[in-house]
Design an enzyme around this catalytic site. Structure first.
Site, PDB file in Angstrom:
ATOM      1  N   ASP A  29      33.097  22.546  13.994  1.00  0.00           N
ATOM      2  CA  ASP A  29      34.167  21.545  14.154  1.00  0.00           C
ATOM      3  C   ASP A  29      34.443  20.812  12.841  1.00  0.00           C
ATOM      4  O   ASP A  29      35.548  20.797  12.322  1.00  0.00           O
ATOM      5  CB  ASP A  29      33.750  20.494  15.195  1.00  0.00           C
ATOM      6  N   HIS A  87      28.430   9.453  -1.944  1.00  0.00           N
ATOM      7  CA  HIS A  87      27.129  10.037  -2.293  1.00  0.00           C
ATOM      8  C   HIS A  87      26.059   9.263  -1.515  1.00  0.00           C
ATOM      9  O   HIS A  87      26.092   8.029  -1.463  1.00  0.00           O
ATOM     10  CB  HIS A  87      26.871   9.909  -3.786  1.00  0.00           C
ATOM     11  N   HIS A 106      21.628   9.497  -0.108  1.00  0.00           N
ATOM     12  CA  HIS A 106      20.319  10.160  -0.191  1.00  0.00           C
ATOM     13  C   HIS A 106      19.770  10.336   1.215  1.00  0.00           C
ATOM     14  O   HIS A 106      18.585  10.151   1.453  1.00  0.00           O
ATOM     15  CB  HIS A 106      19.361   9.323  -1.036  1.00  0.00           C
TER      16      HIS A 106
HETATM   17  O1  LIG Z   1      21.471   9.157  -7.024  1.00  0.00           O
HETATM   18  C1  LIG Z   1      21.509   8.273  -7.829  1.00  0.00           C
HETATM   19  C2  LIG Z   1      20.575   8.235  -8.983  1.00  0.00           C
HETATM   20  O2  LIG Z   1      19.911   9.478  -9.072  1.00  0.00           O
HETATM   21  C3  LIG Z   1      22.519   7.149  -7.657  1.00  0.00           C
HETATM   22  O3  LIG Z   1      23.585   7.644  -6.927  1.00  0.00           O
HETATM   23  C4  LIG Z   1      21.963   6.024  -6.818  1.00  0.00           C
HETATM   24  O4  LIG Z   1      20.803   5.546  -7.418  1.00  0.00           O
HETATM   25  C5  LIG Z   1      22.997   4.897  -6.710  1.00  0.00           C
HETATM   26  O5  LIG Z   1      23.337   4.470  -8.020  1.00  0.00           O
HETATM   27  P1  LIG Z   1      24.459   3.339  -8.238  1.00  0.00           P
HETATM   28  O6  LIG Z   1      23.914   2.065  -7.628  1.00  0.00           O
HETATM   29  O7  LIG Z   1      25.713   3.787  -7.525  1.00  0.00           O
HETATM   30  O8  LIG Z   1      24.621   3.264  -9.744  1.00  0.00           O
END
Ligand SMILES: O=C(CO)[C@@H](O)[C@@H](O)COP(=O)(O)O
Length: 241
Positions: free
Chosen positions: A136, A111, A113
């Site tokens: 690709d 995940h 941002h």
């Molecule tokens: O997206 C979010 C919060 O909305 C979390 O993935 C990000 O703050 C990372 O959190 P963690 O440090 O993995 O608990």
């Protein structure tokens, strides 16, 4: 089967996942402690024995070592008494666990941002497959998943509902940001890196005019070549297929 902290299989996944967090920083996909990486641990017994390691919540990427990662079962419960178990796991642990329970082919979840991917997620707009690099790597457009509040498995359910049966290894969770999956944690990190690259390119292309998706037959041919010819026979995705 060796004790968890003496198991070389677990230690190998710990080491790889810890070092992969540095790749998120290297490619500018996270700021501060945002984002996370996890990797499935296949211990060789019953699939139900699978575990995963994940980043501890809110810990600086600069200080992350293999033994800092948190070992969890596929319900997202911390395995007590193991390295890192004194810390709370990532706030996205339930989402990662839901993916591992419902997508047995997935070996890693990421995940981030990353800016351009989050911009598409903020609009709730899928990224059209308008460049060969997308065909690709993702075999088509990057889909949008539902808006879901962090804290339970609702994000994980949105990821699985969107990606199950879909070629893309990336999903833009509406109003939040990207999650990627892969046959390994490295494969999931690559998907996150390539996602941000194509999100940026297509965004910039749209600023100059209309973006036209590639013909489906071209997408299919490009995806097949990239998945089955590009690179080396020993590549992880090749051997996993
Ligand atoms: O997206 C979010 C919060 O909305 C979390 O993935 C990000 O703050 C990372 O959190 P963690 O440090 O993995 O608990």
């Amino acid at each position: 089967m060796p004790a968890f902290d003496d198991d070389p299989v677990i230690h190998d996944v710990r080491s790889r996942v810890a070092s992969l967090h540095a790749q998120l920083v290297r490619y500018g996909l996270v700021v501060w402690t945002g984002g996370n990486v996890s990797g499935r641990v296949r211990r060789g017994g019953d699939p139900g024995d699978d575990l995963f390691v994940i980043k501890p919540s809110g810990v600086s990427y600069d200080d992350l070592t293999a033994d800092d990662l948190v070992l969890c079962d596929l319900d997202g419960n911390v395995v007590a008494g193991t390295h890192g178990s004194e810390r709370a796991p990532s706030s996205d642990t339930a989402a990662h666990a839901h993916v591992y329970r419902n997508m047995p082919e997935v070996g890693g979840v990421v995940h981030t941002h990353s800016t351009y991917a989050v911009a598409w997620a903020a609009r709730g707009e899928e990224i059209p497959c308008a460049i060969t690099a997308m065909a690709d790597e993702f075999g088509g457009p990057i889909p949008v998943g539902p808006f879901a509040i962090i804290g339970d498995d609702s994000i994980g359910r949105g990821i699985v509902e969107t990606l199950r049966g879909h070629r893309s290894r990336a999903v833009l969770m509406r109003g939040h940001g990207p999650f990627t999956v892969g046959v390994s944690a490295e494969d999931a990190v690559k998907a996150a890196v390539m996602l941000e690259d194509v999100a940026r390119t297509v965004q910039i292309a749209r600023q100059g005019g209309t973006v036209v998706p590639l013909p489906q037959e071209a997408i299919d041919a490009l995806y097949d070549r990239y998945q089955n010819v590009y690179g080396q026979q020993t590549d992880a995705r090749r051997s996993a297929s």
